[in-house]
Scaffold this active site. Structure first.
Site, PDB file in Angstrom:
ATOM      1  N   ASP A  41     -40.333 -27.859   1.819  1.00  0.00           N
ATOM      2  CA  ASP A  41     -39.330 -27.229   2.687  1.00  0.00           C
ATOM      3  C   ASP A  41     -39.052 -25.814   2.213  1.00  0.00           C
ATOM      4  O   ASP A  41     -38.862 -24.892   3.001  1.00  0.00           O
ATOM      5  CB  ASP A  41     -38.001 -28.008   2.640  1.00  0.00           C
ATOM      6  CG  ASP A  41     -38.110 -29.304   3.405  1.00  0.00           C
ATOM      7  OD1 ASP A  41     -39.198 -29.572   3.950  1.00  0.00           O
ATOM      8  OD2 ASP A  41     -37.099 -30.040   3.433  1.00  0.00           O
ATOM      9  N   GLU A  43     -41.006 -23.680   0.555  1.00  0.00           N
ATOM     10  CA  GLU A  43     -42.060 -22.725   0.919  1.00  0.00           C
ATOM     11  C   GLU A  43     -42.005 -22.403   2.409  1.00  0.00           C
ATOM     12  O   GLU A  43     -42.155 -21.258   2.837  1.00  0.00           O
ATOM     13  CB  GLU A  43     -43.440 -23.316   0.608  1.00  0.00           C
ATOM     14  CG  GLU A  43     -43.838 -23.225  -0.838  1.00  0.00           C
ATOM     15  CD  GLU A  43     -45.134 -23.984  -1.060  1.00  0.00           C
ATOM     16  OE1 GLU A  43     -46.211 -23.381  -0.879  1.00  0.00           O
ATOM     17  OE2 GLU A  43     -45.060 -25.189  -1.387  1.00  0.00           O
ATOM     18  N   SER A  90     -39.743 -38.819  42.364  1.00  0.00           N
ATOM     19  CA  SER A  90     -39.465 -39.955  41.491  1.00  0.00           C
ATOM     20  C   SER A  90     -40.369 -41.107  41.912  1.00  0.00           C
ATOM     21  O   SER A  90     -41.058 -41.031  42.921  1.00  0.00           O
ATOM     22  CB  SER A  90     -37.998 -40.334  41.559  1.00  0.00           C
ATOM     23  OG  SER A  90     -37.702 -40.691  42.870  1.00  0.00           O
ATOM     24  N   GLU A 121     -48.094 -47.084  30.849  1.00  0.00           N
ATOM     25  CA  GLU A 121     -47.456 -46.272  29.815  1.00  0.00           C
ATOM     26  C   GLU A 121     -45.966 -46.538  29.752  1.00  0.00           C
ATOM     27  O   GLU A 121     -45.416 -47.216  30.622  1.00  0.00           O
ATOM     28  CB  GLU A 121     -47.756 -44.788  30.050  1.00  0.00           C
ATOM     29  CG  GLU A 121     -47.381 -44.304  31.418  1.00  0.00           C
ATOM     30  CD  GLU A 121     -48.118 -43.006  31.752  1.00  0.00           C
ATOM     31  OE1 GLU A 121     -47.497 -41.964  31.621  1.00  0.00           O
ATOM     32  OE2 GLU A 121     -49.299 -43.059  32.146  1.00  0.00           O
ATOM     33  N   ASP A 125     -36.831 -42.945  28.440  1.00  0.00           N
ATOM     34  CA  ASP A 125     -35.485 -42.892  29.001  1.00  0.00           C
ATOM     35  C   ASP A 125     -34.802 -41.604  28.557  1.00  0.00           C
ATOM     36  O   ASP A 125     -34.094 -41.555  27.556  1.00  0.00           O
ATOM     37  CB  ASP A 125     -34.697 -44.118  28.509  1.00  0.00           C
ATOM     38  CG  ASP A 125     -33.420 -44.301  29.296  1.00  0.00           C
ATOM     39  OD1 ASP A 125     -33.248 -43.620  30.325  1.00  0.00           O
ATOM     40  OD2 ASP A 125     -32.585 -45.118  28.876  1.00  0.00           O
ATOM     41  N   GLU A 180     -40.706 -36.047  29.603  1.00  0.00           N
ATOM     42  CA  GLU A 180     -39.316 -36.452  29.445  1.00  0.00           C
ATOM     43  C   GLU A 180     -38.819 -35.971  28.082  1.00  0.00           C
ATOM     44  O   GLU A 180     -39.505 -36.143  27.070  1.00  0.00           O
ATOM     45  CB  GLU A 180     -39.297 -37.983  29.504  1.00  0.00           C
ATOM     46  CG  GLU A 180     -38.009 -38.570  29.916  1.00  0.00           C
ATOM     47  CD  GLU A 180     -37.828 -38.731  31.435  1.00  0.00           C
ATOM     48  OE1 GLU A 180     -38.642 -38.227  32.234  1.00  0.00           O
ATOM     49  OE2 GLU A 180     -36.823 -39.353  31.800  1.00  0.00           O
ATOM     50  N   TYR A 232     -46.144 -36.626  30.257  1.00  0.00           N
ATOM     51  CA  TYR A 232     -46.831 -37.716  30.948  1.00  0.00           C
ATOM     52  C   TYR A 232     -47.689 -37.264  32.118  1.00  0.00           C
ATOM     53  O   TYR A 232     -48.232 -38.065  32.834  1.00  0.00           O
ATOM     54  CB  TYR A 232     -45.848 -38.799  31.394  1.00  0.00           C
ATOM     55  CG  TYR A 232     -44.642 -38.323  32.183  1.00  0.00           C
ATOM     56  CD1 TYR A 232     -44.777 -37.761  33.444  1.00  0.00           C
ATOM     57  CD2 TYR A 232     -43.374 -38.464  31.653  1.00  0.00           C
ATOM     58  CE1 TYR A 232     -43.676 -37.345  34.157  1.00  0.00           C
ATOM     59  CE2 TYR A 232     -42.257 -38.054  32.373  1.00  0.00           C
ATOM     60  CZ  TYR A 232     -42.419 -37.486  33.618  1.00  0.00           C
ATOM     61  OH  TYR A 232     -41.324 -37.074  34.322  1.00  0.00           O
ATOM     62  N   LYS A 300     -49.757 -46.596  36.602  1.00  0.00           N
ATOM     63  CA  LYS A 300     -50.344 -45.594  37.511  1.00  0.00           C
ATOM     64  C   LYS A 300     -51.801 -45.943  37.764  1.00  0.00           C
ATOM     65  O   LYS A 300     -52.465 -46.495  36.869  1.00  0.00           O
ATOM     66  CB  LYS A 300     -50.322 -44.197  36.851  1.00  0.00           C
ATOM     67  CG  LYS A 300     -48.944 -43.688  36.538  1.00  0.00           C
ATOM     68  CD  LYS A 300     -48.986 -42.362  35.792  1.00  0.00           C
ATOM     69  CE  LYS A 300     -47.580 -41.980  35.369  1.00  0.00           C
ATOM     70  NZ  LYS A 300     -47.535 -40.927  34.372  1.00  0.00           N
ATOM     71  N   CYS A 418       2.903 -53.150  21.034  1.00  0.00           N
ATOM     72  CA  CYS A 418       1.941 -52.209  20.464  1.00  0.00           C
ATOM     73  C   CYS A 418       1.508 -52.720  19.084  1.00  0.00           C
ATOM     74  O   CYS A 418       2.366 -53.022  18.252  1.00  0.00           O
ATOM     75  CB  CYS A 418       2.572 -50.825  20.336  1.00  0.00           C
ATOM     76  SG  CYS A 418       1.505 -49.682  19.442  1.00  0.00           S
ATOM     77  N   CYS A 436       1.258 -47.894  25.293  1.00  0.00           N
ATOM     78  CA  CYS A 436       2.445 -47.878  24.455  1.00  0.00           C
ATOM     79  C   CYS A 436       3.230 -46.617  24.810  1.00  0.00           C
ATOM     80  O   CYS A 436       2.709 -45.506  24.681  1.00  0.00           O
ATOM     81  CB  CYS A 436       2.027 -47.846  22.979  1.00  0.00           C
ATOM     82  SG  CYS A 436       3.410 -47.441  21.905  1.00  0.00           S
ATOM     83  N   CYS A 442       4.513 -43.269  17.643  1.00  0.00           N
ATOM     84  CA  CYS A 442       3.398 -44.195  17.384  1.00  0.00           C
ATOM     85  C   CYS A 442       2.257 -43.389  16.762  1.00  0.00           C
ATOM     86  O   CYS A 442       1.705 -42.479  17.388  1.00  0.00           O
ATOM     87  CB  CYS A 442       2.990 -44.834  18.709  1.00  0.00           C
ATOM     88  SG  CYS A 442       1.645 -45.994  18.580  1.00  0.00           S
TER      89      CYS A 442
HETATM   90  S1  IVH Z   1     -44.767 -40.280  36.154  1.00  0.00           S
HETATM   91  C1  IVH Z   1     -44.192 -38.728  40.799  1.00  0.00           C
HETATM   92  N1  IVH Z   1     -44.572 -41.304  33.775  1.00  0.00           N
HETATM   93  O1  IVH Z   1     -39.221 -41.780  35.365  1.00  0.00           O
HETATM   94  C2  IVH Z   1     -43.414 -38.962  39.562  1.00  0.00           C
HETATM   95  N2  IVH Z   1     -42.577 -40.740  34.880  1.00  0.00           N
HETATM   96  O2  IVH Z   1     -38.985 -42.054  38.831  1.00  0.00           O
HETATM   97  C3  IVH Z   1     -44.347 -39.124  38.401  1.00  0.00           C
HETATM   98  N3  IVH Z   1     -40.554 -41.141  33.563  1.00  0.00           N
HETATM   99  O3  IVH Z   1     -37.835 -39.157  36.727  1.00  0.00           O
HETATM  100  C4  IVH Z   1     -43.612 -39.547  37.220  1.00  0.00           C
HETATM  101  N4  IVH Z   1     -41.559 -41.911  31.779  1.00  0.00           N
HETATM  102  O4  IVH Z   1     -39.063 -38.473  34.700  1.00  0.00           O
HETATM  103  C5  IVH Z   1     -43.905 -40.830  34.834  1.00  0.00           C
HETATM  104  N5  IVH Z   1     -44.568 -42.194  31.629  1.00  0.00           N
HETATM  105  C6  IVH Z   1     -43.905 -41.715  32.676  1.00  0.00           C
HETATM  106  C7  IVH Z   1     -42.514 -41.615  32.683  1.00  0.00           C
HETATM  107  C8  IVH Z   1     -41.876 -41.132  33.825  1.00  0.00           C
HETATM  108  C9  IVH Z   1     -40.390 -41.611  32.322  1.00  0.00           C
HETATM  109  C10 IVH Z   1     -39.432 -40.758  34.464  1.00  0.00           C
HETATM  110  C11 IVH Z   1     -39.690 -39.546  35.282  1.00  0.00           C
HETATM  111  C12 IVH Z   1     -39.058 -39.817  36.616  1.00  0.00           C
HETATM  112  C13 IVH Z   1     -38.794 -41.285  36.597  1.00  0.00           C
HETATM  113  C14 IVH Z   1     -39.622 -41.983  37.643  1.00  0.00           C
END
Ligand code: IVH
Length: 689
Positions: A41, A43, A90, A121, A125, A180, A232, A300, A418, A436, A442
């Site tokens: 760290d 260096e 989405s 995949e 989140d 993400e 992704y 996918k 309380c 309360c 309090c």
């Molecule tokens: S592919 C056409 N791959 O999940 C949309 N989305 O509704 C292609 N998310 O808001 C999205 N992991 O941000 C894809 N491995 C992943 C993902 C991913 C999370 C999110 C994405 C989107 C929601 C899907």
């Protein structure tokens, strides 16, 4: 030769900067992408410091892709709204394996014998972000927003170590990487602990925390947040030259790894529904062992060349589906209900349960929210509680396992007193819980109010943490928030010293320097704007946003204190309950006294109009409808900042009606009748720019 090349910059400096950049990039890549440390760290810091010094000496060498940008420092007051070059769509969602099987069968049918596979995949989140790279350099980062327009968060994105500022190897000339931004669990929990210690509201879950971090105004703060980017997807403009490796989703991820992204090794190519099911079952159980949250799996069609052929439904592509995990649930016996008193006196019941393993942690306690919730559960002694953990890290009680209830189990009544000061609790009509009423006697309420007052979003008196406040309170120096402003140096010095034989104290004794710092921070807080002073008072139901709205509406404390309930309820987003609470607050003599003492101490008690221009001088504009780039409030503020007046209804005095989507037809008719000109949002932006 580079046009911007300065003649004062020696070649030796140019070479050294290039060398430092190369080394730091290499060490960063090893550390963040390959989890290996090539240097100490010490260096590393020395190299980074040297590069910073060189860049400040020779500013023409400070490139936007320099690793020094990772430290942040750029401040964004508002985030520029950007229209996505390719809308951010989405995915169709499902929680059921049957629907997933239908998706699989439908896809096979549509592809009518063409050979294909699936890429399975993780569904990260976090917050979806699109990164634009031109000639291998990161030029823009935009959040998903509403899918059409998002926020430009480039300066914050630059601080995320797993977002390459410059790509390696071969990459398209102009393209977008989607992925993400997630908040890893460990960093999230550490940050939340710190927030609690600072008296800030903790984030509910890593997703909210990631989103909040990307919207921090100071990118140096974002740099501290330890966010991670999980790519992704690649978007190429029409007609762009296709580089190799983008023909399948799996190889696309491989190409992203070659370009320098951190691509996690959990994507799997699957041939049949059984493989997909296996992948889902595996990750449903394993997900809590990952360093960050996932809320499902994305399936996918692997061959990106087939995506066009499959096309879209109204909202989402037909070539992918998101399978979302159900929240994990367990049941465990209730041992005891205890109660916590908050700063506003609200009493929150807490279930103390037999410890149980759930979603990667041991759960012992969970909130029972309020008396209404307990009544709805009809909670009895010895009940088994169903506890759930979804995307949230915080466990949630979702029900009682009635099959385990003893027939003669006694109901548990909400405490009437309380738990701290013993005062009889009060339940206001229409409210879910008890509180309360002993505001000024309090302890958790008094301390909570004091802590809230000094909090970062309130008066921001950083030198006073919760321990120090407790010390001041116990020494009898501070009872109400106005007492902070009468503190004297000699009262502070020596505070916290333990009497002989009492062992170590939790907080160090306040010395000369500490006392000076406290007094300086208290003094500096007098410059905090009125809306934050209002928020700092800690009036029930008046959060940060509410305080802003009240401040902007009434402009000063006297008008606010004089307002009746009806006038208060007319303020945007102020409901009847809040209006009554605010009214009651200012009718209480001790509160009026506090306000007067704060005013006498020099705190701001009126809004300061920040004029950014006078383009709208003398004009009255009525705002109606929904807008793309502004919230209604932001628009009203913008009008005032540019010298205009906001009218509440269309009349002969109105100059313009600023019309958004879904504007009421009545307003339009009235405007036409009176000859008031209509402005679109675009017209407005032109007028002020
Ligand atoms: S592919 C056409 N791959 O999940 C949309 N989305 O509704 C292609 N998310 O808001 C999205 N992991 O941000 C894809 N491995 C992943 C993902 C991913 C999370 C999110 C994405 C989107 C929601 C899907």
């Amino acid at each position: 030769m580079d046009l911007f090349c300065s003649i004062d910059t020696p070649d030796s400096a140019r070479e050294r900067v290039a060398e430092l950049t190369r080394l730091i990039d290499k060490y960063n890549h090893a550390y963040y992408m390959e989890d290996t440390s090539l240097v100490s760290d010490f260096e590393f810091d020395a190299l980074l410091r040297e590069l910073m010094e060189m860049e400040s000496k020779y500013p023409d060498l400070a490139l936007p892709t320099s690793p020094t940008r990772r430290v942040g420092g750029e401040v964004n007051k508002t985030f520029r709204q950007v229209t996505h070059r390719f809308p951010m769509l989405s995915l169709g969602n499902t929680y059921s394996i049957e629907e997933l099987e239908e998706f699989e069968a439908r896809t096979r049918k549509l592809l009518d014998g063409v050979p294909f596979t699936y890429s399975c995949e993780l569904k990260y989140d976090g917050v979806a972000v699109g990164l634009t790279y031109r000639h291998g350099e990161l030029v823009q980062a935009v959040t998903r927003g509403n899918g059409t327009v998002g926020d430009d968060i480039t300066s914050n994105a630059r601080t995320i170590p797993t977002i390459p500022l410059r790509l390696r190897g071969n990459s398209p000339d102009d393209f977008e990487v989607r992925g993400e931004v997630v908040y890893p669990f460990e960093a999230f929990e550490a940050m939340n602990r710190q927030r609690e210690a600072d008296g800030d509201e903790p984030f509910a879950n890593p997703r909210n925390a990631a989103s909040g971090s990307l919207k921090l105004q100071n990118s140096a703060e974002c740099a501290k947040r330890k966010l991670q980017f999980c790519p992704y997807f690649v978007m190429l403009p029409d007609g762009a030259e296709r580089i190799g490796g983008l023909d399948t989703q799996v190889s696309m991820l491989g190409s992203l790894a070659d370009m320098g992204f951190k691509v996690l090794p959990y994507t799997k190519e699957c041939r049949a529904i059984d493989d997909i099911r296996f992948y889902i079952d595996f990750w449903d159980k394993e997900r809590w062992n990952l360093p960050f949250g996932i809320d499902g799996v994305v399936v996918k069609v692997n061959q990106t060349t087939l995506w066009d052929r499959l096309g879209m439904t109204a909202k989402s592509p037909r070539w992918a589906i998101a399978y979302k995990f159900k929240a994990e649930q367990v049941s465990t016996p209730l041992e005891e209900v205890t109660y916590q008193v908050g700063r506003t006196g609200v009493v929150t019941p807490v279930a103390n349960m037999r410890p149980v393993w759930l979603g990667g942690t041991t759960v012992r306690r969970a909130t029972l929210n309020n008396a209404d919730f307990m009544e709805k559960l009809d909670l009895r002694v010895g009940d088994w509680l169903q506890v759930e953990k979804g995307g949230e890290i915080i466990p949630k009680i979702v029900g009682v396992d009635l099959s385990q209830r003893q027939p003669d189990a006694r109901p548990i009544a909400f405490t009437q007193l309380c738990p701290v000061c013993g005062t009889s609790l009060v339940r206001a009509e229409g409210e879910a819980g008890y509180y309360c009423p002993n505001q000024d006697g309090c302890q958790p309420q008094i301390l909570g109010r004091l802590e809230h007052f000094v909090g970062r979003k309130a008066m921001d008196i950083e030198t006073l943490g919760s321990e120090r406040i407790r010390m001041l309170y116990e020494a009898g120096l501070v009872r109400t928030v106005a007492d902070f402003y009468t503190l004297r140096r000699e009262q502070l010095v020596g505070l916290g010293a333990q009497p002989q034989g009492e062992g170590e104290g939790g907080q160090a004794t306040i010395q000369d320097k500490g006392a000076e710092n406290i007094l300086a921070a208290v003094e500096a807080s007098k410059a905090v704007p009125f809306e934050r002073v209002l928020y700092a008072l800690g009036i029930r139901y008046v959060g940060e946003v509410g305080a802003k709205k009240l401040a902007r509406h009434f402009k000063n404390i006297d008008a606010l204190m004089a307002a009746d309930i009806e006038t208060l309820a007319m303020v945007e987003d102020v409901g009847d309950v809040t209006a009554r609470t605010v009214y009651d607050y200012f009718q209480t003599p001790v509160h009026r006294d506090t306000v007067e003492r704060l005013r006498a101490a020099g705190l701001r008690m009126e809004v300061e109009e920040h004029r950014t221009g006078s383009q709208l001088e003398g004009l009255t504009i009525v705002v109606s409808g929904v807008f793309q780039n502004f919230s209604r409030d932001a628009l009203k503020q913008s009008i005032e900042q540019h010298g205009g007046k906001v009218g509440s209804s269309v009349s002969g005095k109105t100059d313009y009606l600023l019309a958004g989507d879904n504007m009421g037809p009545e307003k339009r008719r009235k405007a036409e009748k009176l000859g008031v000109k209509l402005l679109t949002e675009e017209d407005y932006i032109k007028m002020i720019s």
